[in-house]
Design a protein around this motif. Structure first.
Motif, PDB file in Angstrom:
ATOM      1  N   THR A 396      47.652  25.939  39.443  1.00  0.00           N
ATOM      2  CA  THR A 396      46.891  27.185  39.380  1.00  0.00           C
ATOM      3  C   THR A 396      47.724  28.290  38.746  1.00  0.00           C
ATOM      4  OG1 THR A 396      45.648  26.569  41.368  1.00  0.00           O
ATOM      5  CG2 THR A 396      45.598  28.877  40.699  1.00  0.00           C
ATOM      6  N   LEU A 397      48.987  28.401  39.149  1.00  0.00           N
ATOM      7  CA  LEU A 397      49.871  29.408  38.553  1.00  0.00           C
ATOM      8  C   LEU A 397      50.049  29.171  37.059  1.00  0.00           C
ATOM      9  CD1 LEU A 397      52.649  29.772  41.289  1.00  0.00           C
ATOM     10  CD2 LEU A 397      50.877  31.431  40.683  1.00  0.00           C
ATOM     11  N   GLY A 426      40.673  29.544  35.888  1.00  0.00           N
ATOM     12  CA  GLY A 426      41.871  28.832  36.320  1.00  0.00           C
ATOM     13  C   GLY A 426      41.844  28.542  37.809  1.00  0.00           C
ATOM     14  N   PHE A 427      41.453  29.529  38.604  1.00  0.00           N
ATOM     15  CA  PHE A 427      41.353  29.319  40.052  1.00  0.00           C
ATOM     16  C   PHE A 427      40.280  28.298  40.384  1.00  0.00           C
ATOM     17  CE2 PHE A 427      43.872  33.157  40.745  1.00  0.00           C
ATOM     18  CZ  PHE A 427      44.542  32.828  41.914  1.00  0.00           C
ATOM     19  N   PHE A 428      39.124  28.407  39.745  1.00  0.00           N
ATOM     20  CA  PHE A 428      38.041  27.484  40.057  1.00  0.00           C
ATOM     21  C   PHE A 428      38.434  26.042  39.732  1.00  0.00           C
ATOM     22  CE2 PHE A 428      34.273  25.008  38.991  1.00  0.00           C
ATOM     23  CZ  PHE A 428      33.481  25.222  40.110  1.00  0.00           C
ATOM     24  N   LEU A 429      39.124  25.845  38.639  1.00  0.00           N
ATOM     25  CA  LEU A 429      39.470  24.492  38.207  1.00  0.00           C
ATOM     26  C   LEU A 429      40.595  23.876  39.030  1.00  0.00           C
ATOM     27  CD1 LEU A 429      39.258  24.984  34.343  1.00  0.00           C
ATOM     28  CD2 LEU A 429      37.880  23.382  35.677  1.00  0.00           C
ATOM     29  N   PHE A 430      41.555  24.679  39.489  1.00  0.00           N
ATOM     30  CA  PHE A 430      42.782  24.100  40.030  1.00  0.00           C
ATOM     31  C   PHE A 430      43.166  24.544  41.430  1.00  0.00           C
ATOM     32  CE2 PHE A 430      43.369  24.394  35.335  1.00  0.00           C
ATOM     33  CZ  PHE A 430      43.339  23.042  35.070  1.00  0.00           C
ATOM     34  N   SER A 431      42.472  25.505  42.018  1.00  0.00           N
ATOM     35  CA  SER A 431      42.950  26.030  43.295  1.00  0.00           C
ATOM     36  C   SER A 431      42.464  25.195  44.470  1.00  0.00           C
ATOM     37  CB  SER A 431      42.541  27.496  43.467  1.00  0.00           C
ATOM     38  OG  SER A 431      41.146  27.619  43.533  1.00  0.00           O
ATOM     39  N   PHE A 432      42.836  25.625  45.660  1.00  0.00           N
ATOM     40  CA  PHE A 432      42.628  24.907  46.913  1.00  0.00           C
ATOM     41  C   PHE A 432      41.283  25.298  47.520  1.00  0.00           C
ATOM     42  CE2 PHE A 432      43.738  23.570  51.237  1.00  0.00           C
ATOM     43  CZ  PHE A 432      44.537  22.460  51.002  1.00  0.00           C
TER      44      PHE A 432
END
Length: 596
Positions: A396-397, A426-432
């Motif tokens: 995410t980072l 980015g958050f939607f694709l890779f975050s928790f």
């Protein structure tokens, strides 16, 4: 001998194109800031607003727009909702009703502790205050709607009318005014005429995902999205302190507003450094942000202290000892639970625990993001949760760092919407712990780009429309489970028709002038995705999944959606870099920074 008199007829000049792709005459404008008006509308929404093209003010057409979009919202609400007559948990509608129940019937110190297995409150305090206010109003109408324990799963039709009305009123008090002001300010900043800004506003307010999730499925996402819009609008006006207040309020309503936080932080830090360091502005932003958080949390903490003074415990004691805190449990018994400050620590720990549910794992349901798509190939649940959390954090980072660097180095106010969209993708694709409905977060600032200088051009409409229709399509399994197929088809196809998008029209892919490789690539990717979406709908409707793979259609939906959203992220990032001028020194030198 004198020659023949000159002809009174002048040869017709060659037509040129406006930012929305319509043919225009070269005659000068008579109203608005535009230098020309279209000679014919390029898509149905422009045709519907055609009489407004000579309007001197957006306020002449604004009431009609608000009435029309309001009628669509109310009509959509006539359908069922999440959990209608579907025990045992009854869905999101019941969750929202139950929060009105516990906030009006219980002491404030118990809001985040009460019977967590039945839709326990898991949003920040501003949602709780909002629920309290609506519950108080509803309790005046009929106290049985929010009677503790006895009103669970209530499907009273009058209650449904009240609940639907609360969504519309909340939206018209927060999201709609924020959208109107944002469009007006961005249009003025980028010299967009009144007619085009009216088209953009209508398209933004008719965004199908928002109507389907808030007004059909049932939630209050537009309160948070409206507060973010108000923050962006304050930035456009140069009111950075107010942008902090609105953004903290958005975080206080739903924690998913953190999707925008890195880009907003990078922008505000950038305006404090470029073109020169401004210590006063930095301190003002920091103090206003801290004060806003303090005001947000103050009722919870004061209520906890007051309840403790009255002898009301937020959580029962265990064998004479205070129950352990949900976070930093190993240090809980080192604290004096008789101390005056203990209720504050207890409430803060519980709020953080409820708002950030890391114990639930990387994901709960199938969502069209990277992790769920990867899980089809590699079963992620076999890995330790701590490892998955770290991997999610690192990726995410990595995805949000580039847009944050761009908006920090080039803190231009007109770049903020696309920077927010990029970090949200980015958050939607890779975050928790991502949910299907979280796709509304990147879609909102991306759709707001319609109000910009080239927002209604074919290329922008193609990409913004592609993201919105793909986003709604990935939510179809969620909507299908609660029998909301018809509003899904009606609202998504209506929006596509209004903006001239597939499957109703291919006009946005007809390139003007010489074809380019980027136009060809865009057309190819979009059309192939639309074809895949249509084929998926046919297969899902008429073919049963193979034996032993009951979730096949949902898995395919996740895979296609994740790839499509990844492409949307790359388009937003590429557009941000290009618009910033980082790749073109001469262009960046010509553009005047408007962040101050």
């Amino acid at each position: 001998m004198a020659g023949p008199p000159p002809s009174p007829h002048k040869p017709r000049r060659k037509a040129k194109k406006t930012s929305n792709g319509s043919d225009v005459s070269s005659a000068p404008a008579t109203a608005g800031r535009s230098s020309s008006f279209p000679s014919r509308p390029a898509y149905p929404l422009a045709a519907f607003l055609w009489p407004a093209r000579s309007s001197l003010s957006q306020w002449e057409i604004l009431p009609l727009i608000l009435i029309a979009v309001g009628l669509f919202r109310w009509a959509a609400g006539l359908w069922g909702y999440s959990g209608f007559q579907n025990p045992p948990m009854y869905g999101d509608y019941e969750a929202q009703r139950h929060w009105m129940e516990i906030t009006t019937q219980l002491p404030i110190s118990q809001w985040y502790f009460h019977e967590l297995e039945w839709w326990g409150l898991d949003y920040p305090p501003l949602t709780a205050y909002h629920s309290w206010l609506l519950g108080k109003i509803g309790g005046i109408i009929d106290p049985s709607w929010f009677a503790l324990y006895t009103s669970r799963g209530l499907d009273d039709p009058i209650l449904k009318i009240f609940m639907r009305a609360t969504v519309i009123v909340s939206e018209y008090l927060i999201f709609v005014p924020a959208a109107v002001i944002f469009v007006r300010r961005l249009s003025k900043l980028q010299d967009v005429n009144t007619w085009n800004s009216s088209i953009a506003l209508t398209a933004i307010l008719m965004q199908p995902g928002i109507i389907l999730i808030d007004h059909v499925h049932f939630q209050y996402n537009t309160v948070m999205l409206g507060l973010v819009l108000a923050g962006m609008s304050s930035v456009l006006a140069g009111r950075f302190m107010w942008s902090c207040v609105f953004f903290v309020a958005a975080l206080g309503f739903k924690q998913m507003a953190l999707y925008y936080a890195p880009a907003m932080f990078a922008y505000l830090l950038g305006v404090c450094i470029w073109p020169r360091i401004n210590i006063a502005r930095f301190l003002g932003i920091a103090l206003v942000t801290l004060a806003s958080f303090a005001v947000l949390l103050l009722p919870i903490f004061l209520g906890a202290l007051y309840d403790s003074y009255r002898g009301i415990d937020a959580r029962p004691d265990l064998f004479g000892h205070a129950a352990p805190l949900p976070i930093f449990t190993e240090y809980s018994f080192r604290l004096d639970h008789q101390a005056w400050y203990y209720p504050i620590i207890q409430q803060a720990a519980q709020v953080v625990h409820r708002v950030f549910p890391f114990a639930r794992g990387l994901f709960e349901d199938k969502v069209a993001n990277f992790w769920c798509a990867l899980n089809v190939i590699v079963k992620l649940r076999q890995y330790p949760s701590e490892l998955l959390q770290r991997a999610s954090l690192l990726v995410t980072l990595a995805s949000i760092t580039p847009p944050c660097l761009v908006i920090f180095v080039k803190p231009r106010k007109d770049l903020l919407p696309i920077a927010l969209a990029t970090t949200a993708w980015g958050f939607f694709l890779f975050s928790f712990q991502v949910h299907e409905k979280s796709v509304l977060l990147p879609l909102m600032p991306m759709t707001a780009l319609l109000a910009g200088k080239h927002g209604l051009s074919k290329n922008s409409r193609a990409w913004i429309g592609f993201a919105n229709l793909l986003g709604v399509w990935t939510m179809f399994p969620l909507l299908q489970r609660v029998d909301l197929r018809i509003p899904y088809y009606v609202l998504s196809l209506l929006w596509a028709y209004l903006l001239g998008l597939p499957p109703t029209s291919l006009s946005v892919y007809k390139q003007d002038g010489h074809p380019t490789w980027t136009g060809f690539a865009t057309t190819t990717v979009h059309i192939l995705t639309y074809v895949a979406m249509g084929a998926w709908h046919l297969a899902e409707a008429f073919l049963s999944p193979p034996h032993g793979k009951p979730d096949l259609w949902v898995v395919i939906n996740v895979g296609i959606g994740a790839v499509g959203f990844g492409i949307c992220y790359l388009w937003c990032l590429g557009s941000l870099v290009v618009e910033s001028g980082l790749l073109d020194g001469s262009k960046s030198g010509k553009r005047k920074a408007k962040s101050q």
